[in-house]
Design a protein around this motif. Sequence first.
Motif, mmCIF file in Angstrom:
data_model
loop_
_atom_site.group_PDB
_atom_site.id
_atom_site.type_symbol
_atom_site.label_atom_id
_atom_site.label_comp_id
_atom_site.label_asym_id
_atom_site.label_seq_id
_atom_site.Cartn_x
_atom_site.Cartn_y
_atom_site.Cartn_z
ATOM 1 N N ALA A 142 2.698 18.103 10.579
ATOM 2 C CA ALA A 142 2.769 16.794 9.932
ATOM 3 C C ALA A 142 3.461 16.946 8.585
ATOM 4 N N VAL A 143 3.717 15.811 7.973
ATOM 5 C CA VAL A 143 4.077 15.799 6.560
ATOM 6 C C VAL A 143 2.768 15.651 5.788
ATOM 7 N N TYR A 144 2.541 16.554 4.882
ATOM 8 C CA TYR A 144 1.307 16.555 4.105
ATOM 9 C C TYR A 144 1.567 15.971 2.725
ATOM 10 N N TYR A 145 0.715 15.039 2.336
ATOM 11 C CA TYR A 145 0.835 14.372 1.050
ATOM 12 C C TYR A 145 -0.390 14.659 0.190
ATOM 13 N N CYS A 146 -0.155 14.924 -1.077
ATOM 14 C CA CYS A 146 -1.271 14.962 -2.000
ATOM 15 C C CYS A 146 -1.295 13.634 -2.751
ATOM 16 N N ALA A 147 -2.485 13.235 -3.141
ATOM 17 C CA ALA A 147 -2.653 11.948 -3.789
ATOM 18 C C ALA A 147 -3.798 12.022 -4.777
ATOM 19 N N ALA A 148 -3.762 11.144 -5.756
ATOM 20 C CA ALA A 148 -4.809 11.114 -6.777
ATOM 21 C C ALA A 148 -5.291 9.687 -6.989
ATOM 22 N N GLY A 149 -6.576 9.584 -7.249
ATOM 23 C CA GLY A 149 -7.156 8.277 -7.522
ATOM 24 C C GLY A 149 -8.066 8.348 -8.728
ATOM 25 N N ASP A 150 -8.093 7.290 -9.515
ATOM 26 C CA ASP A 150 -8.926 7.313 -10.714
ATOM 27 C C ASP A 150 -10.091 6.341 -10.657
ATOM 28 N N SER A 151 -10.402 5.860 -9.469
ATOM 29 C CA SER A 151 -11.560 4.987 -9.301
ATOM 30 C C SER A 151 -12.534 5.614 -8.323
ATOM 31 N N ILE A 152 -13.797 5.361 -8.541
ATOM 32 C CA ILE A 152 -14.821 5.846 -7.632
ATOM 33 C C ILE A 152 -14.813 4.988 -6.375
ATOM 34 N N GLY A 153 -14.875 5.652 -5.238
ATOM 35 C CA GLY A 153 -14.872 4.889 -3.996
ATOM 36 C C GLY A 153 -14.850 5.797 -2.792
ATOM 37 N N LEU A 154 -14.425 5.252 -1.674
ATOM 38 C CA LEU A 154 -14.383 5.985 -0.422
ATOM 39 C C LEU A 154 -13.198 6.941 -0.429
ATOM 40 N N VAL A 155 -13.474 8.223 -0.551
ATOM 41 C CA VAL A 155 -12.399 9.194 -0.746
ATOM 42 C C VAL A 155 -11.542 9.386 0.493
ATOM 43 N N THR A 156 -12.023 8.933 1.642
ATOM 44 C CA THR A 156 -11.248 9.091 2.865
ATOM 45 C C THR A 156 -10.255 7.951 3.067
ATOM 46 N N SER A 157 -10.294 6.955 2.210
ATOM 47 C CA SER A 157 -9.431 5.793 2.356
ATOM 48 C C SER A 157 -8.216 5.883 1.450
ATOM 49 N N GLU A 158 -7.053 5.595 2.011
ATOM 50 C CA GLU A 158 -5.824 5.616 1.221
ATOM 51 C C GLU A 158 -5.875 4.617 0.068
ATOM 52 N N ILE A 159 -6.646 3.577 0.237
ATOM 53 C CA ILE A 159 -6.691 2.513 -0.764
ATOM 54 C C ILE A 159 -7.157 3.044 -2.110
ATOM 55 N N LEU A 160 -7.971 4.084 -2.100
ATOM 56 C CA LEU A 160 -8.530 4.627 -3.334
ATOM 57 C C LEU A 160 -7.471 5.315 -4.188
ATOM 58 N N TYR A 161 -6.412 5.779 -3.554
ATOM 59 C CA TYR A 161 -5.437 6.628 -4.226
ATOM 60 C C TYR A 161 -4.267 5.803 -4.745
ATOM 61 N N ASN A 162 -4.021 5.907 -6.033
ATOM 62 C CA ASN A 162 -2.921 5.131 -6.603
ATOM 63 C C ASN A 162 -1.741 5.975 -7.048
ATOM 64 N N TYR A 163 -1.823 7.287 -6.838
ATOM 65 C CA TYR A 163 -0.691 8.158 -7.137
ATOM 66 C C TYR A 163 -0.448 9.059 -5.927
ATOM 67 N N TRP A 164 0.816 9.153 -5.537
ATOM 68 C CA TRP A 164 1.153 9.927 -4.341
ATOM 69 C C TRP A 164 2.304 10.879 -4.629
ATOM 70 N N GLY A 165 2.220 12.068 -4.051
ATOM 71 C CA GLY A 165 3.333 12.990 -4.106
ATOM 72 C C GLY A 165 4.336 12.673 -3.019
ATOM 73 N N GLN A 166 5.417 13.423 -2.975
ATOM 74 C CA GLN A 166 6.523 13.111 -2.079
ATOM 75 C C GLN A 166 6.304 13.632 -0.673
ATOM 76 N N GLY A 167 5.334 14.488 -0.455
ATOM 77 C CA GLY A 167 5.078 15.023 0.873
ATOM 78 C C GLY A 167 5.822 16.315 1.121
ATOM 79 N N THR A 168 5.189 17.181 1.883
ATOM 80 C CA THR A 168 5.822 18.433 2.274
ATOM 81 C C THR A 168 5.623 18.623 3.769
ATOM 82 N N GLN A 169 6.707 18.964 4.450
ATOM 83 C CA GLN A 169 6.683 19.098 5.900
ATOM 84 C C GLN A 169 6.093 20.444 6.298
ATOM 85 N N PHE A 170 5.244 20.412 7.297
ATOM 86 C CA PHE A 170 4.608 21.622 7.788
ATOM 87 C C PHE A 170 4.577 21.579 9.305
ATOM 88 N N THR A 171 5.125 22.614 9.931
ATOM 89 C CA THR A 171 5.220 22.654 11.380
ATOM 90 C C THR A 171 4.536 23.902 11.916
#
Length: 123
Positions: free
Chosen positions: A91-120
């Motif tokens: 997959a393409v793996y993305y790191c992300a950061a969020g500054d609000s408390i919430g459901l950590v498994t949800s993309e909605i929590l994260y407001n900063y995203w990296g560009q992604g790195t491909q891994f096969t």
Amino acid sequence: VQLQASGGGLMQAGGSLRLSCAASGRTFSWYVLGWFRQAPGKEREFVAAITWSRGTTYYADYVKGRFAISRDNAKNTVHLQMNSLNPEDTAVYYCAAGDSIGLVTSEILYNYWGQGTQFTVSS
């Protein structure tokens, strides 16, 4: 705020690899850093997360016991150690950061995203 993911590439099944995410900017305000992945033709899904201050970790069931997330607060870096890799981890793996408390498994929590790195993973 910038997130720079690295460490992707090509691996054989059963192998190990570590992804890293270097962060810059307002890191002191972060609550959680996470990794998500998107396989070809599939939606992006949660992989793992770690809270920035306490280091509490969370994992998706399909990586639990194989992947380990860790952080280095001094270097503003988060790592994802991946073991016992299989082709379904491709997959393409993305790191992300969020500054609000919430459901950590949800993309909605994260407001900063990296560009992604491909891994096969080859079988």
